[in-house]
Design an enzyme around this catalytic site. Structure first.
Site, PDB file in Angstrom:
ATOM      1  N   ASN A   1      43.390 -56.368  78.884  1.00 60.59           N
ATOM      2  CA  ASN A   1      42.341 -56.322  79.905  1.00 60.59           C
ATOM      3  C   ASN A   1      41.195 -55.400  79.507  1.00 60.59           C
ATOM      4  OD1 ASN A   1      43.405 -58.174  81.730  1.00 60.59           O
ATOM      5  ND2 ASN A   1      44.799 -56.642  82.602  1.00 60.59           N
TER       6      ASN A   1
ATOM      7  N   TYR B   1      58.099 -48.099  75.047  1.00 63.96           N
ATOM      8  CA  TYR B   1      56.920 -47.257  74.818  1.00 63.96           C
ATOM      9  C   TYR B   1      56.444 -47.385  73.375  1.00 63.96           C
ATOM     10  CZ  TYR B   1      54.103 -42.921  74.875  1.00 63.96           C
ATOM     11  OH  TYR B   1      53.088 -41.986  74.798  1.00 63.96           O
TER      12      TYR B   1
END
Ligand code: NAD
Ligand code: UDP
Length: 314
Positions: free
Chosen positions: A99, A145
């Site tokens: 995004n 992560y």
């Protein structure tokens, strides 16, 4: 016209310090956060500033904004928090990056990614230079992560090659300082809070694993220099080369707080890296940057911050 910055994760520990510094430079700041690990208290004092705007938003959803520069920091950084909902951690990394890169492409903004020393995993080369590809488990409890951050670096470089997006990638090593959460779960805040409360200091494993701790103001200076530098994408390591065992850190915290807390050895979580130290020659050369604040100076400042919070708890 003042530069308009978007700081995702701007209400978090590093993000809130970064917002402060950008405002001090006379720039505008849009602080975007979903408040998963961020707090209004970190940026409350900035709200009256007309150059500051707060947006509650989750980076996994697209957003359209007119900005010149994007600092993409949104992502929980403490193992406790990023393992709480690992699927969400992957989404935040991957969809958040997509995004933000899409936004950068559309509005032709320069975009910086807060990557991490975790991309080196449990390193077989010490200290770690940027040229090291790492030793990372794809299926462990830290992978959401580590791999999230690794593929995000890939996305940054593919948007750069494919769409000419103006990218910057910094690999941040363990950073600490005021504005960390009391329940953050990372080692520096845990030890300080435990020492101040007189609770046992929880050392995972035998405490022989090492980390290199960077004070937050040094890190923010490095991030800003990277964003200001033309013609250099990175990746570049940002961290303090001073390396300490976790046992040494515990002893230092006990000495500085004068606490009588005992040491409580707990099992070492899986995939916990055995050692970590940044090679910062590239940052010295390209950014003329190196940390100024050793652990000995940064710890007392951080202890002072936590002492106030612990006192308020009563
Ligand atoms: P932090 O947890 O204090 O800050 C992260 C911020 O991102 C929080 O304000 C949180 O609410 C926000 N956030 C999380 N998910 C989000 C989402 N989906 N949408 C919008 N906001 C979201 O952690 P930090 O230490 O300030 O770390 C900031 C960045 O730096 C992270 O990307 C982290 O991976 C990176 N980093 C930090 C360190 C360190 O030692 N502190 C080391 C390496 C990398
Ligand atoms: N650690 C510890 N006690 C704690 C928290 C962490 O001994 O209460 C250890 C942890 O196992 C790791 C090191 O300290 O070896 C750094 O942990 P942290 O969560 O701060 O960061 P990371 O492992 O991501 O570097």
């Amino acid at each position: 016209m003042a530069i308009v910055n978007l700081v995702t994760g701007g209400a978090g520990f590093i993000g809130s310090h970064l917002c402060e510094r950008l405002l001090e430079r006379g720039e505008q700041v849009l602080c975007l956060d979903n408040f998963f690990t961020g707090r209004k208290a970190n940026i409350e004092h900035l709200l009256p500033n007309p150059h500051f705007e707060l947006i509650r938003h989750d980076v996994i959803e697209p957003i359209l904004l007119e900005v010149d520069r994007i600092f993409n920091l949104a992502c929980p950084a403490s193992p406790v928090h990023y393992q709480y909902n690992p699927v969400k951690t992957v989404k935040t990394n991957v969809m958040g990056a997509l995004n933000m890169l899409g936004l950068a492409k559309r509005v032709r903004a320069r975009i910086l990614q807060a990557s991490t020393s975790e991309i080196y995993g449990d390193p077989k080369i010490h200290p770690q230079p940027e040229s090291y590809w790492g030793n990372v488990n794809t299926i462990g409890i830290r992978s959401c992560y580590d791999e999230g951050k690794r593929v995000t670096e890939t996305l940054f470089f593919d948007y750069h090659r494919q769409n000419n997006v103006d990218i910057r990638v910094v690999r941040i090593f363990n950073t600490y300082g005021p504005k960390m959460l009391v329940n953050d779960g990372r080692v520096v805040s845990n030890f300080i809070v435990q020492a101040l409360r007189g609770e046992p200091i929880t050392i995972y494993g035998d405490g022989s694993q090492t980390r290199s701790f960077c004070y937050v103001s040094d890190l923010v200076e490095g991030i800003i220099r990277m964003m200001d530098t033309d013609g250099f994408t990175g990746p570049v390591n940002l961290g303090n080369p001073g390396e300490f065992t976790i046992r040494e850190l515990a002893d230092e915290v006990l000495a500085l707080t004068g606490s009588k807390s005992e040491i409580d050895f707990r099992p070492l979580p899986s995939d916990d890296p055995t050692r970590r130290q940044p090679d910062i020659r590239l940052a010295r050369e390209r950014l003329d940057w190196e940390p100024k604040i050793p652990l000995r100076e940064g710890l007392p400042r951080t202890i002072e911050y936590f002492a106030k919070l612990v006192k308020e708890e009563g």
